[in-house]
Write an enzyme that holds these catalytic residues in place. Structure first.
Site, short mmCIF file in Angstrom:
data_model
loop_
_atom_site.label_atom_id
_atom_site.label_comp_id
_atom_site.label_asym_id
_atom_site.label_seq_id
_atom_site.Cartn_x
_atom_site.Cartn_y
_atom_site.Cartn_z
N ASP A 174 0.72 -1.12 0.07
CA ASP A 174 -0.20 -0.05 0.00
C ASP A 174 0.81 1.28 -0.12
OD1 ASP A 174 -2.86 1.10 0.69
OD2 ASP A 174 -1.60 2.07 2.11
N GLU B 107 1.55 -0.43 -5.00
CA GLU B 107 0.66 0.73 -5.39
C GLU B 107 1.43 2.00 -5.57
OE1 GLU B 107 -3.14 3.05 -3.74
OE2 GLU B 107 -1.81 2.40 -2.20
#
Length: 536
Positions: free
Chosen positions: A209, A259
């Site tokens: 993330d 990401e």
């Protein structure tokens, strides 16, 4: 039934179809209104029949759920609402028996304010070793009443919060998500241990993330629009972090997907060098409008930026943060931008669904790997929720102007004609987010018996993708085509055509129509907003 690509081992990730599970909303095994690991385990045969190679779980860890689980309190503990660590281990093993690998989500930029490290930092006070694990600073102004700098938030609102002793701490997201100090060796050691913890439990990969945010300018210099380098995005120090992670992953045969939101394609590609991340999400494609020239340019740019480092591209139409595809494609603006999300946007779901079906075939025909967000295979639209049921902090922090992301997180419909569409037990609690009352036709049981359903389209597309040579990773060759028609060849004798024009298009000579996203015209022409796979 094993997933079609389960025979591949070392390079499975280069052309895998990976299904994203948002655990709270997939399936509820105990009837308490919240999706859980028991629900996922019961539905593993559905995922195997769908034909996916892997499942990526958004965070299933202990969390106060201020930001949907991306505020992690303990990486080694499963949230009690989802189950137990032993159950997660069973799920990983059972999925593997069906040919499905498991990818878990790691959130290295920040932790929850309930994490033991942050609670100790608050208790220890200014100047303590505990606070060095985060970004605590005195404020500016005569009495330290102003934040240490002017960094913008990834959500709306401030990026600094003052604590009782007068110091401020950094949080690029909500105040409940304090940023870690990645210049501290203990932070690096802890995350490397967390990676090993999950790899040893059979996890095949990790989604990272906010992968470009970890390292910060040590001077915490003010942010100035348009001035490089950015003080907290894409710092050069990140690459050393990911090189050390890659060495760990290689020891376990595991993979990473980052990401990484970066406009600079050259800097984006650096994360995909052979000794760093295996793959990264392709957000330019996800946000691209339904326009032939824009889509072709985005596809070309994506392949070009991956080519120098030999990494496969990833393709995704939707995830747990963005507007559902059938809704987005049914609007006047078919692109996606967080800044333009508003309530009450007119939507033509019939048009959006037709385009989403065509987009599914386009995406699954492209070189590389594909991510499918849960419910996309059902053609679910974005749900409009009552204001008092919206939980996403993006809504509250915008002063109520942003609808937030909960509309794409509504629990899945499994069985038509039941109180909660089979998400949980009929006698159980109402789901944590309300399901629309007109979702019977989207339910899995109805779509399973309808050969023209979105689910049937996805199943057949994934079956062909896994069994016909030429799909997946490899070259793509554009072919001459009428204006606003995308036509390209994959492998030997495989063609994909997508008609984004307003008029029907003639098909090229071919031996077999493998799959169409919708019926052809009576004269065999390809209608508007329709895609086909052909064998020549």
């Amino acid at each position: 039934m094993a997933a079609p690509h389960s025979h591949r081992t070392d390079d499975w990730w280069r052309d895998a179809v990976i299904y994203q599970v948002y655990p709270r909303s997939f399936a509820d095994g105990d009837g308490d209104g919240t999706g859980d690991l028991a629900g996922v385990r019961a539905r593993l045969p559905y995922l195997a029949e769908l034909g996916v190679d892997a499942v990526w779980f958004t965070p299933w860890y202990l969390s106060p759920l201020v930001d949907g689980g991306y505020d992690v309190a303990d990486y080694r503990t499963i949230a009690p609402a989802f189950g137990t660590l032993a159950e997660a281990e069973k799920l990983i093993a059972e999925a593997r028996e069906l040919g499905i690998r498991v990818i878990v989500d790691i959130v290295p930029n920040h932790v929850s304010d309930q994490h033991a490290w942050f609670r100790a930092a608050l208790a220890a006070g200014p100047g303590s070793p505990e606070r060095e694990l985060f970004h605590f600073r005195p404020g500016h102004g005569e009495n330290g009443e102003l934040p240490p700098n002017t960094w913008p938030s990834q959500f709306s609102g401030p990026t600094w919060t003052r604590v009782e002793d007068g110091e401020w701490y950094l949080h690029l997201f909500t105040p409940e998500q304090p940023d870690l100090n990645w210049a501290h060796p203990a932070v690096r050691r802890e995350h490397e241990d967390v990676l090993r913890f999950w790899f040893e439990r059979g996890v095949a990969g990790v989604r990272i993330d906010s992968a470009a945010l970890l390292a910060k300018d040590p001077a915490l210099a003010d942010f100035v629009e348009g001035v490089d380098p950015h003080p907290y995005i894409d710092q050069d120090e990140l690459h050393d972090i990911y090189r050390s992670w890659r060495a760990i992953a290689d020891a376990y045969g595991a993979v990473f997907v980052g990401e990484v939101w970066l406009p600079d394609s050259e800097r984006f590609a650096r994360y995909l060098r052979p000794d760093e991340l295996h793959t990264a999400f392709n957000f330019n494609f996800l946000s691209c409008p339904w326009e032939a020239d824009r889509l072709r340019r985005t596809i070309d740019d994506t392949l070009a930026e991956h080519a120098p480092v030999g990494a496969p591209a990833t393709w995704v139409l939707c995830n747990h943060d963005v507007t559902r595809t059938v809704t987005r494609y049914g609007r006047a603006d078919t692109g996606f931008d967080f800044a333009t999300k508003t309530f009450g946007t007119p939507t033509d779901l019939t048009l959006g669904t037709r385009r989403a079906r065509a987009a599914a075939l386009l995406t699954l025909a492209l070189p590389g790997s594909v991510y499918v967000y849960q419910g996309e295979e059902l053609g679910l639209p974005e749900a409009e929720l009552p204001l008092d049921r919206i939980e996403d902090p993006m809504h509250a922090r915008s002063g109520g102007s942003d609808p937030g992301r909960d509309g794409c997180r509504v629990p899945l419909p499994w069985t038509a004609g039941t109180p909660w569409y089979g998400f949980g037990s009929d006698a159980g609690s109402e789901p944590w987010l309300p399901q629309p009352r007109d979702w019977d036709d989207y339910a899995v049981d109805r779509q399973q018996t309808d050969g023209d359903s979105m689910l049937a389209l996805y199943r057949e597309a994934l079956r062909l993708r896994g069994s016909v040579d030429g799909f997946g990773d490899g070259p793509l060759t554009w072919l001459p085509a009428p204006e606003d028609v995308l036509a390209f060849a994959r492998g030997e004798g495989l063609l994909c055509l997508v008609n984004l024009s307003a008029t029907p298009a003639a098909l090229p000579p071919h031996e077999e129509l493998l799959l169409a996203s919708g019926p052809l015209d009576t004269d065999g022409r390809l209608p508007a907003d329709t895609a086909v796979w052909l064998r020549t």
